[in-house]
Design a protein around this motif. Sequence first.
Motif, PDB file in Angstrom:
ATOM      1  N   TRP A 139     -72.426  -3.345   1.343  1.00 39.62           N
ATOM      2  CA  TRP A 139     -71.569  -4.438   1.333  1.00 39.62           C
ATOM      3  C   TRP A 139     -70.630  -4.037  -0.132  1.00 39.62           C
ATOM      4  O   TRP A 139     -69.351  -4.800   0.160  1.00 39.62           O
ATOM      5  N   VAL A 140     -71.252  -3.435  -0.649  1.00 40.19           N
ATOM      6  CA  VAL A 140     -70.077  -2.747  -1.824  1.00 40.19           C
ATOM      7  C   VAL A 140     -68.492  -2.315  -1.750  1.00 40.19           C
ATOM      8  O   VAL A 140     -68.276  -2.399  -2.987  1.00 40.19           O
ATOM      9  N   MET A 141     -68.528  -1.345  -1.316  1.00 37.42           N
ATOM     10  CA  MET A 141     -67.737  -0.785  -0.602  1.00 37.42           C
ATOM     11  C   MET A 141     -66.806  -2.209  -0.369  1.00 37.42           C
ATOM     12  O   MET A 141     -65.196  -1.649  -0.338  1.00 37.42           O
ATOM     13  N   TYR A 142     -66.995  -3.471  -0.018  1.00 40.64           N
ATOM     14  CA  TYR A 142     -66.322  -4.300   0.308  1.00 40.64           C
ATOM     15  C   TYR A 142     -65.818  -5.538  -0.582  1.00 40.64           C
ATOM     16  O   TYR A 142     -65.344  -6.560   0.086  1.00 40.64           O
ATOM     17  N   ASP A 143     -66.758  -6.022  -1.777  1.00 39.52           N
ATOM     18  CA  ASP A 143     -67.216  -6.710  -2.604  1.00 39.52           C
ATOM     19  C   ASP A 143     -65.763  -6.440  -3.557  1.00 39.52           C
ATOM     20  O   ASP A 143     -65.909  -5.932  -4.741  1.00 39.52           O
ATOM     21  N   ARG A 144     -64.408  -7.759  -4.137  1.00 38.47           N
ATOM     22  CA  ARG A 144     -63.805  -7.685  -4.637  1.00 38.47           C
ATOM     23  C   ARG A 144     -63.658  -7.593  -5.829  1.00 38.47           C
ATOM     24  O   ARG A 144     -63.598  -6.654  -7.001  1.00 38.47           O
ATOM     25  N   GLY A 145     -65.022  -8.486  -6.185  1.00 37.33           N
ATOM     26  CA  GLY A 145     -66.037  -8.972  -7.528  1.00 37.33           C
ATOM     27  C   GLY A 145     -67.300  -7.411  -7.807  1.00 37.33           C
ATOM     28  O   GLY A 145     -66.162  -6.831  -9.249  1.00 37.33           O
ATOM     29  N   PHE A 146     -67.186  -6.929  -7.068  1.00 41.03           N
ATOM     30  CA  PHE A 146     -67.657  -5.594  -7.547  1.00 41.03           C
ATOM     31  C   PHE A 146     -66.808  -5.037  -7.690  1.00 41.03           C
ATOM     32  O   PHE A 146     -66.920  -3.760  -8.851  1.00 41.03           O
ATOM     33  N   HIS A 147     -65.095  -4.102  -7.129  1.00 39.09           N
ATOM     34  CA  HIS A 147     -63.984  -3.032  -7.304  1.00 39.09           C
ATOM     35  C   HIS A 147     -63.725  -3.694  -9.055  1.00 39.09           C
ATOM     36  O   HIS A 147     -63.565  -3.187  -9.772  1.00 39.09           O
ATOM     37  N   ARG A 148     -63.694  -5.999  -9.494  1.00 39.60           N
ATOM     38  CA  ARG A 148     -63.210  -5.448 -10.916  1.00 39.60           C
ATOM     39  C   ARG A 148     -64.667  -5.598 -11.818  1.00 39.60           C
ATOM     40  O   ARG A 148     -63.690  -4.669 -12.940  1.00 39.60           O
ATOM     41  N   GLU A 149     -65.562  -4.916 -11.262  1.00 44.31           N
ATOM     42  CA  GLU A 149     -66.730  -5.088 -12.116  1.00 44.31           C
ATOM     43  C   GLU A 149     -66.452  -3.286 -12.822  1.00 44.31           C
ATOM     44  O   GLU A 149     -66.748  -3.007 -13.886  1.00 44.31           O
ATOM     45  N   LEU A 150     -66.080  -2.981 -11.969  1.00 45.12           N
ATOM     46  CA  LEU A 150     -65.771  -1.139 -12.053  1.00 45.12           C
ATOM     47  C   LEU A 150     -63.999  -1.075 -13.076  1.00 45.12           C
ATOM     48  O   LEU A 150     -64.431   0.290 -12.782  1.00 45.12           O
ATOM     49  N   GLY A 151     -63.650  -1.606 -12.927  1.00 39.91           N
ATOM     50  CA  GLY A 151     -62.433  -2.412 -13.392  1.00 39.91           C
ATOM     51  C   GLY A 151     -61.231  -1.415 -12.328  1.00 39.91           C
ATOM     52  O   GLY A 151     -60.611  -0.704 -12.756  1.00 39.91           O
ATOM     53  N   LEU A 152     -61.736  -1.416 -11.070  1.00 41.00           N
ATOM     54  CA  LEU A 152     -60.362  -1.316 -10.415  1.00 41.00           C
ATOM     55  C   LEU A 152     -59.607  -2.647 -10.369  1.00 41.00           C
ATOM     56  O   LEU A 152     -59.740  -3.366 -10.336  1.00 41.00           O
ATOM     57  N   THR A 153     -58.215  -1.241 -10.329  1.00 50.13           N
ATOM     58  CA  THR A 153     -57.365  -2.596  -9.649  1.00 50.13           C
ATOM     59  C   THR A 153     -57.440  -3.202  -8.370  1.00 50.13           C
ATOM     60  O   THR A 153     -57.877  -2.945  -7.329  1.00 50.13           O
ATOM     61  N   ASP A 154     -56.222  -4.591  -7.992  1.00 48.72           N
ATOM     62  CA  ASP A 154     -56.212  -4.866  -6.366  1.00 48.72           C
ATOM     63  C   ASP A 154     -56.013  -3.872  -5.799  1.00 48.72           C
ATOM     64  O   ASP A 154     -55.919  -4.114  -4.619  1.00 48.72           O
ATOM     65  N   SER A 155     -55.017  -3.012  -5.570  1.00 43.89           N
ATOM     66  CA  SER A 155     -54.602  -2.255  -5.248  1.00 43.89           C
ATOM     67  C   SER A 155     -55.353  -0.591  -4.697  1.00 43.89           C
ATOM     68  O   SER A 155     -55.174   0.047  -3.772  1.00 43.89           O
ATOM     69  N   GLU A 156     -56.548  -0.877  -5.364  1.00 46.43           N
ATOM     70  CA  GLU A 156     -57.513   0.268  -5.478  1.00 46.43           C
ATOM     71  C   GLU A 156     -58.855  -0.368  -4.599  1.00 46.43           C
ATOM     72  O   GLU A 156     -59.290  -1.347  -4.151  1.00 46.43           O
ATOM     73  N   GLN A 157     -59.144   1.227  -4.021  1.00 46.47           N
ATOM     74  CA  GLN A 157     -60.407   0.442  -2.778  1.00 46.47           C
ATOM     75  C   GLN A 157     -61.331   1.521  -2.919  1.00 46.47           C
ATOM     76  O   GLN A 157     -61.058   2.684  -2.665  1.00 46.47           O
ATOM     77  N   ILE A 158     -62.704   1.599  -2.969  1.00 46.30           N
ATOM     78  CA  ILE A 158     -63.829   2.393  -3.269  1.00 46.30           C
ATOM     79  C   ILE A 158     -63.921   2.812  -1.121  1.00 46.30           C
ATOM     80  O   ILE A 158     -63.508   1.959  -0.435  1.00 46.30           O
TER      81      ILE A 158
END
Length: 187
Positions: A139-158
Amino acid sequence: MDCLNPALDLLLNRRSCHQLSRPAPSDNDLALILQAALRVPDFQRLRPFRFLVARDEGLDRLGLAMQRAALAAEKPEKVVARASQMPHRAPLVIVVVASPKPSDKVSVFDQQLCAASTVLTMQLAARALNYGGIWRSGWVMYDRGFHRELGLTDSEQIVGLLYLGTPTGDEEPASSTENIHDFMTWL
Ligand SMILES: Cc1cc2nc3c(=O)[nH]c(=O)nc-3n(C[C@H](O)[C@H](O)[C@H](O)COP(=O)(O)O)c2cc1C
């Protein structure tokens, strides 16, 4: 499948390892693994990827980021409780981030495919160095909150979390019972 060519042997017999322990790839080996990633096909050499690498306390930080994201996403209690331990399934975790660059020519999807191809490349490089690994999403790969936790921008995707370490237990041989003709059609 028996094969005398070492490169083909690696490709034909690669297996993922779910159970990984220490030692993690050494600094030198990690550098080789990342160098291999930098050799993936990359249309217009946009370098649309970056790698967040965790080991030791970094695994704790990654686990806490997963736990905060699980709480924020109101995941079931069981998932929240497990989240902080997830990265500890291996001594080294590489979070592979597709980081598309502005381009008139190269689509975002092409750039994400480029980033994703680094995951398998690194898994293979690690295998060549006698480590084991597994490409995970969850689920972490799709969770935008987790992306933000790691400092990813909105255009980035794990595009993958690559768990690396030393395989524990015996590796089951890769199955070679499938028939290539079930998967191919001549045009
Ligand atoms: C994009 C992607 C995401 C994956 N996510 C998971 C995962 O979250 N958990 C898991 O157990 N396997 C996951 N897998 C599958 C494993 O990486 C692995 O391929 C599978 O366990 C089969 O083992 P093998 O590679 O030895 O055939 C994923 C594979 C891919 C390509």
